[in-house]
Design a protein around this motif. Structure first.
Motif, PDB file in Angstrom:
ATOM      1  N   GLU A  22      -1.597 -11.280  -0.368  1.00 61.32           N
ATOM      2  CA  GLU A  22      -1.521 -11.162   1.101  1.00 61.32           C
ATOM      3  C   GLU A  22      -1.374 -12.556   1.717  1.00 61.32           C
ATOM      4  OE1 GLU A  22      -1.111  -8.305   2.495  1.00 61.32           O
ATOM      5  OE2 GLU A  22      -2.327  -6.767   1.487  1.00 61.32           O
ATOM      6  N   VAL A  73       1.694  -4.552  -3.320  1.00 64.53           N
ATOM      7  CA  VAL A  73       2.349  -5.408  -2.322  1.00 64.53           C
ATOM      8  C   VAL A  73       3.254  -6.430  -3.023  1.00 64.53           C
ATOM      9  CG1 VAL A  73       1.967  -7.151  -0.520  1.00 64.53           C
ATOM     10  CG2 VAL A  73       0.580  -5.074  -0.549  1.00 64.53           C
ATOM     11  N   ASP A  76      -7.405 -10.648   4.704  1.00 64.88           N
ATOM     12  CA  ASP A  76      -6.441  -9.733   5.323  1.00 64.88           C
ATOM     13  C   ASP A  76      -7.157  -8.574   6.026  1.00 64.88           C
ATOM     14  OD1 ASP A  76      -3.244  -8.739   4.733  1.00 64.88           O
ATOM     15  OD2 ASP A  76      -4.689  -7.142   4.946  1.00 64.88           O
ATOM     16  N   HIS A  98       5.225  -3.652   2.633  1.00 67.05           N
ATOM     17  CA  HIS A  98       4.219  -2.592   2.551  1.00 67.05           C
ATOM     18  C   HIS A  98       4.775  -1.172   2.542  1.00 67.05           C
ATOM     19  CE1 HIS A  98       1.265  -5.695   2.807  1.00 67.05           C
ATOM     20  NE2 HIS A  98       0.261  -4.869   3.016  1.00 67.05           N
ATOM     21  N   HIS A 122      -3.770  -2.181  -4.306  1.00 64.86           N
ATOM     22  CA  HIS A 122      -2.986  -2.529  -3.121  1.00 64.86           C
ATOM     23  C   HIS A 122      -2.272  -3.880  -3.301  1.00 64.86           C
ATOM     24  CE1 HIS A 122      -1.744  -2.559   1.014  1.00 64.86           C
ATOM     25  NE2 HIS A 122      -2.274  -3.757   1.170  1.00 64.86           N
TER      26      HIS A 122
HETATM   27 ZN   LIG Z   1      -1.829  -5.198   2.673  1.00 66.65          ZN
END
Ligand SMILES: [Zn+2]
Ligand SMILES: NC(=O)c1ccc[n+]([C@@H]2O[C@H](COP(=O)([O-])OP(=O)(O)OC[C@H]3O[C@@H](n4cnc5c(N)ncnc54)[C@H](O)[C@@H]3O)[C@@H](O)[C@H]2O)c1
Length: 394
Positions: free
Chosen positions: A198, A283, A150, A263, A279
């Motif tokens: 992701e 997510v 990502d 997000h 993160h």
């Molecule tokens: Zn992200």
């Protein structure tokens, strides 16, 4: 008014390999030769300290590789070590340290910066490289599942400033991105898992077949097995790069950011929890909020939402965190401020990407705060049931 069109063409190159710095691996040599240099260019290598610590042979391997390919490039000095993780983006002095290293090594616009590390170190060093001499070519070597699939394969870089994430930075297409899967082997489990989310995200907005493949691979992915991880990271990277190259807005001049499904809440949750929630974990929760919200507003059918939530949970992610319902000073959950902050970051009209069916995205320009709260309450109830189920198993 005099107006002339300036057309720029960029190549965005992504390579997948193992042990890129093993002297016998031709990948770096072939990349540098693409530029047909008149003499071997100088290359300065920056690296994440935790990657160096977890790969004790790496420094020597880089030196040996440079010796073996002296006709193609010349190391401009020792590897420059930088502290890995988000904290490196909070210390602007490190940008100056990178500039100083580039200056002292005498790099110019015929030289290259190589950077090996997690997304945070990549963001920092690529920002420094893209601003030194108005831009030195840089090659990224992402070392986490998340950055390989990502963040690391994109064209953005930057550091945090004024207490805001990525406030200062630039768009700069890297000379190349080298996804070296061997680096993933030294990652701690939590970081190995992060990139899977992701992949699910990009599959939901772009590629139904990939989503179904992730479902099939779920047992291996839940055990964090390397071949399954490599497969999803590779497909995720391909879809991200394809989006950047063909999505029509590589430098994000519009107000939409389709790759940011889930997000708006995720960024805010990371902030609320002072980055205790990573993160990837944020997510997972942010997507859960938007999926349940979509069911409640009639955009998505319940069975599909449940199917995605089950997959996400089976991979070891939570779909709720108490930070979601934490109250702000103005009363009401502070997470809702994330919507306005999301809009501010891109400017213009609020644009949130939702998923009306697996493999397709839909942009909306407003979200009803009462329904968001109801969605979060539902996830809270679901999570307590989930905990009971888990406890029952023990
Ligand atoms: Zn992200
Ligand atoms: N530029 C973009 O488009 C973009 C997009 C998404 C995210 N990002 C940024 O990426 C960052 C997150 O990146 P990340 O998820 O890669 O995490 P990270 O860079 O914070 O790395 C996580 C931890 O793992 C360590 N580490 C990295 N590789 C390792 C390895 N192979 N072995 C052992 N330890 C290793 C790092 O030192 C760090 O402590 C955030 O700052 C985010 O803003 C940027």
């Amino acid at each position: 008014m005099l107006e002339k069109k300036i057309r720029l063409e960029h190549s965005h190159r992504i390579l997948f390999t193992r042990q890129a710095f093993a002297p016998a691996n031709p990948c770096i040599r072939d990349l540098l030769l693409l530029d047909s240099p008149k003499k071997p260019p100088r290359v300065l290598v920056f690296a994440d300290d935790q990657v160096l610590a977890a790969n004790p042979g790496l420094r020597e391997s880089i030196r040996a590789h440079a010796r073996a390919h002296a006709e193609v490039y010349d190391l401009a000095g020792d590897v420059v070590e930088l502290p890995g993780g988000e904290s490196c983006k909070n210390d602007f002095a490190l940008v100056e340290d990178c500039w100083e290293a580039i200056h002292e090594a005498g790099l110019d616009r015929h030289s290259y910066v190589f950077v090996i590390g997690g997304g945070a170190v990549l963001d920092l060093v690529c920002f420094a490289a893209s601003t030194a001499h108005r831009g030195i070519r840089h090659a990224r070597f992402p070392t986490t599942t998340l950055s390989q699939g990502d963040g690391g394969v994109g064209v953005k870089n930057g550091v945090n400033f004024f207490g805001k994430k990525n406030w200062v930075g630039s768009f700069a297409v890297p000379y190349a991105v080298v996804n070296d899967f061997a680096f993933l082997e030294s990652l701690p489990a939590r970081e190995r898992r992060n990139g899977i989310i992701e992949a699910i995200k990009v599959s939901l907005i772009r590629d139904r077949a990939f989503f179904e493949e992730i479902e099939r691979l779920a047992p291996e992915l839940a055990r964090l097995e390397q071949p399954a991880l490599e497969r999803v990271v590779q497909r995720s990277a391909e879809l991200h790069v394809d989006h950047i190259a063909t999505g029509g807005d590589p430098f994000e001049l519009g107000s939409a950011r389709p790759l940011d499904f889930g997000h708006w809440a995720a960024h805010k949750l990371e902030q609320i929890t002072r980055f205790e929630v990573t993160h990837g974990e944020a997510v997972a929760i942010g997507m859960a909020v938007d999926l349940v919200y979509s069911v409640k507003t009639g955009l998505l059918d319940e069975a599909t939402a449940q199917r995605v939530l089950r997959l996400v949970e089976s991979l070891g992610f939570h779909t709720y965190h108490h930070g979601l319902l934490a109250e702000g000073q103005r009363g009401g959950p502070v997470i809702l401020d994330g919507l306005e902050e999301f809009r501010e970051h891109l400017g213009g009209e609020l644009t949130v990407t939702l998923v009306p069916e697996v493999g397709r995205k839909l942009e909306v320009h407003e979200m009803d705060p009462c329904v968001i709260v109801a969605a979060m309450e539902e996830l809270k109830a679901r999570s307590s049931k989930f905990e009971i189920r888990n406890t029952g198993l023990r």
